[in-house]
Design a protein around this motif. Sequence first.
Motif, PDB file in Angstrom:
ATOM      1  N   ALA A 142       0.835  -1.205   0.000  1.00 41.88           N
ATOM      2  CA  ALA A 142       0.000   0.000   0.000  1.00 41.88           C
ATOM      3  C   ALA A 142       0.872   1.258   0.000  1.00 41.88           C
ATOM      4  O   ALA A 142       0.485   2.299  -0.544  1.00 41.88           O
ATOM      5  N   LYS A 143       2.042   1.126   0.580  1.00 41.15           N
ATOM      6  CA  LYS A 143       3.017   2.209   0.595  1.00 41.15           C
ATOM      7  C   LYS A 143       3.284   2.759  -0.811  1.00 41.15           C
ATOM      8  O   LYS A 143       3.486   3.960  -0.993  1.00 41.15           O
ATOM      9  N   VAL A 201       0.794   5.268  -1.764  1.00 39.97           N
ATOM     10  CA  VAL A 201       1.062   6.530  -1.063  1.00 39.97           C
ATOM     11  C   VAL A 201       2.161   7.304  -1.787  1.00 39.97           C
ATOM     12  O   VAL A 201       2.037   8.503  -2.055  1.00 39.97           O
ATOM     13  N   ILE A 239       0.895   8.678  -5.243  1.00 37.33           N
ATOM     14  CA  ILE A 239      -0.053   9.781  -5.064  1.00 37.33           C
ATOM     15  C   ILE A 239       0.687  11.035  -4.617  1.00 37.33           C
ATOM     16  O   ILE A 239       0.446  12.136  -5.107  1.00 37.33           O
ATOM     17  N   SER A 240       1.636  10.842  -3.703  1.00 35.16           N
ATOM     18  CA  SER A 240       2.374  11.980  -3.174  1.00 35.16           C
ATOM     19  C   SER A 240       3.312  12.561  -4.236  1.00 35.16           C
ATOM     20  O   SER A 240       3.375  13.773  -4.442  1.00 35.16           O
ATOM     21  N   SER A 251      -6.789   9.819  -2.888  1.00 34.34           N
ATOM     22  CA  SER A 251      -5.977  10.418  -1.830  1.00 34.34           C
ATOM     23  C   SER A 251      -6.752  10.434  -0.505  1.00 34.34           C
ATOM     24  O   SER A 251      -6.163  10.254   0.552  1.00 34.34           O
ATOM     25  N   ASP A 279      -8.714   8.090   0.538  1.00 41.67           N
ATOM     26  CA  ASP A 279      -8.595   6.746   1.113  1.00 41.67           C
ATOM     27  C   ASP A 279      -7.251   6.591   1.824  1.00 41.67           C
ATOM     28  O   ASP A 279      -7.156   5.940   2.866  1.00 41.67           O
ATOM     29  N   VAL A 280      -6.215   7.214   1.230  1.00 42.79           N
ATOM     30  CA  VAL A 280      -4.894   7.161   1.861  1.00 42.79           C
ATOM     31  C   VAL A 280      -4.919   7.927   3.191  1.00 42.79           C
ATOM     32  O   VAL A 280      -4.405   7.445   4.203  1.00 42.79           O
ATOM     33  N   VAL A 281      -5.547   9.109   3.179  1.00 44.56           N
ATOM     34  CA  VAL A 281      -5.647   9.897   4.412  1.00 44.56           C
ATOM     35  C   VAL A 281      -6.353   9.077   5.487  1.00 44.56           C
ATOM     36  O   VAL A 281      -5.913   9.018   6.636  1.00 44.56           O
ATOM     37  N   MET A 325      -3.976   6.272   6.722  1.00 44.17           N
ATOM     38  CA  MET A 325      -2.862   6.813   7.494  1.00 44.17           C
ATOM     39  C   MET A 325      -3.325   7.400   8.809  1.00 44.17           C
ATOM     40  O   MET A 325      -2.633   7.297   9.812  1.00 44.17           O
ATOM     41  N   LEU A 363      -3.559   5.051  11.644  1.00 42.80           N
ATOM     42  CA  LEU A 363      -2.289   4.802  12.337  1.00 42.80           C
ATOM     43  C   LEU A 363      -2.082   5.873  13.407  1.00 42.80           C
ATOM     44  O   LEU A 363      -1.765   5.585  14.557  1.00 42.80           O
ATOM     45  N   SER A 421      -6.477  16.987   0.175  1.00 40.67           N
ATOM     46  CA  SER A 421      -6.125  15.655   0.683  1.00 40.67           C
ATOM     47  C   SER A 421      -4.728  15.251   0.212  1.00 40.67           C
ATOM     48  O   SER A 421      -4.000  14.595   0.950  1.00 40.67           O
ATOM     49  N   VAL A 430      -1.586  13.854   2.432  1.00 45.52           N
ATOM     50  CA  VAL A 430      -0.818  12.642   2.107  1.00 45.52           C
ATOM     51  C   VAL A 430       0.675  12.964   2.097  1.00 45.52           C
ATOM     52  O   VAL A 430       1.494  12.229   2.653  1.00 45.52           O
ATOM     53  N   ASP A 431       1.019  14.094   1.492  1.00 46.33           N
ATOM     54  CA  ASP A 431       2.398  14.560   1.449  1.00 46.33           C
ATOM     55  C   ASP A 431       3.006  14.688   2.845  1.00 46.33           C
ATOM     56  O   ASP A 431       4.077  14.153   3.121  1.00 46.33           O
ATOM     57  N   TYR A 471       6.260   8.974   7.518  1.00 44.23           N
ATOM     58  CA  TYR A 471       6.558   7.580   7.188  1.00 44.23           C
ATOM     59  C   TYR A 471       7.953   7.420   6.619  1.00 44.23           C
ATOM     60  O   TYR A 471       8.551   6.368   6.717  1.00 44.23           O
ATOM     61  N   TRP A 524       4.959  -1.534   8.557  1.00 45.15           N
ATOM     62  CA  TRP A 524       4.277  -2.539   7.743  1.00 45.15           C
ATOM     63  C   TRP A 524       4.945  -3.899   7.881  1.00 45.15           C
ATOM     64  O   TRP A 524       4.312  -4.937   7.871  1.00 45.15           O
TER      65      TRP A 524
END
Lengths: 211, 211
Positions: A83-84, A87, A90-91, A113, A115-117, A120, A123, B113, B117-118, B124, B182
């Motif tokens: 999944a990383k 991320v 997208i970034s 994005s 969904d990533v937020v 994350m 966590l 968003s 993510v950024d 991370y 992960w």
Amino acid sequence: MKAKEMMDKEFIYVSKDDSIEKVSIKMEESKRFTAPVLDENMKLEGWITSFNITKGLREGKTLISEVMDPVENILSIKEDEAAKNTVIEISKHKLISVPIINDDNQVIGVSRSVDVVDSMSSLYDIKVSKIYKAMEKELRGVSWDELMEASAKISTRTTGVKITAEEYEKNIQKSTFGEAIWATGGLEKFFAGLISVGEIVIARKVGRARR
Amino acid sequence: MKAKEMMDKEFIYVSKDDSIEKVSIKMEESKRFTAPVLDENMKLEGWITSFNITKGLREGKTLISEVMDPVENILSIKEDEAAKNTVIEISKHKLISVPIINDDNQVIGVSRSVDVVDSMSSLYDIKVSKIYKAMEKELRGVSWDELMEASAKISTRTTGVKITAEEYEKNIQKSTFGEAIWATGGLEKFFAGLISVGEIVIARKVGRARR
């Protein structure tokens, strides 16, 4: 975590023969700014964003095939990749979403994005007390109360604000890992604090064992 | 981290008297799916997404004022609020962006968003070796080599795969916090491993001090 575990479960897709008008309504109703253009076997043929739609409407185009981005320009992620990677893509490319494909190159979902937020921030949302519970479990022979006392001591020393073990315990029940990182000024500082706490309780434990 | 530190630096804004056509071109060119509608004092009057634009174009509307979402429906974040609040709002309401306002209610930016993510992926992306450096600095009297040896020992015990201190050191130079989480199966497990390492080196340090 795999790419397929971080997808938009209600993703929409369209056909290249759909009318731009019909697709624009579908995107508005589902609140999706992007959609993969798929063939009858769910394989990727193109990509649509709201920008292709507004341009098409303005210029009087009628079909998705006239306005879609061609398949060769589309970055996709395999479902079993980390999944990383989603991320990172997208970034890096400031994407709003990427299609997730299986081994047969069929699109099985879209990662946005948001969904990533979501993933994350879950966590970040781990309670600090859970980290302490892991610490207590790992450090056999060190009690919860000793951990709280040591933490209150380190916190008082670091912040200059006196805090009791009871108050410290109350704080970590409420606060999350994300808040702790932002409060202490970064991941390394958060760790440094935890390590200082560890040093106190472990030194005591070793002392007891030697007596 | 404050909300204003996690903003789109090239955000666009529009006026309610702009034409829908002109705004649609501006959004396409800047690749922005949303824009605040501001008055001449930079105060929020409304909000536009690509959905308002496609609907407006389809229905033959001409001005932004005819299609914008009214100001009372718009969620905003104060510039000095915790950046975490932006994350929570974006995640909770599945927003693609939120306006950031100052004390005078002027819009000073937009958080998307992708900006979140950024920021989150930079957390991370911290190298695991940096966390070890913080550990080394905190644990005065414990050497880097001792840390690596203890870590190799814990890693061998946990994974069942023999690893030397040198190999372990190479690994943490490359791998990031995100990968480590992960790989170990979650934040608490990652911490538990670090704490086991801490226990070994601190016990040794205390032993030396008592000699």
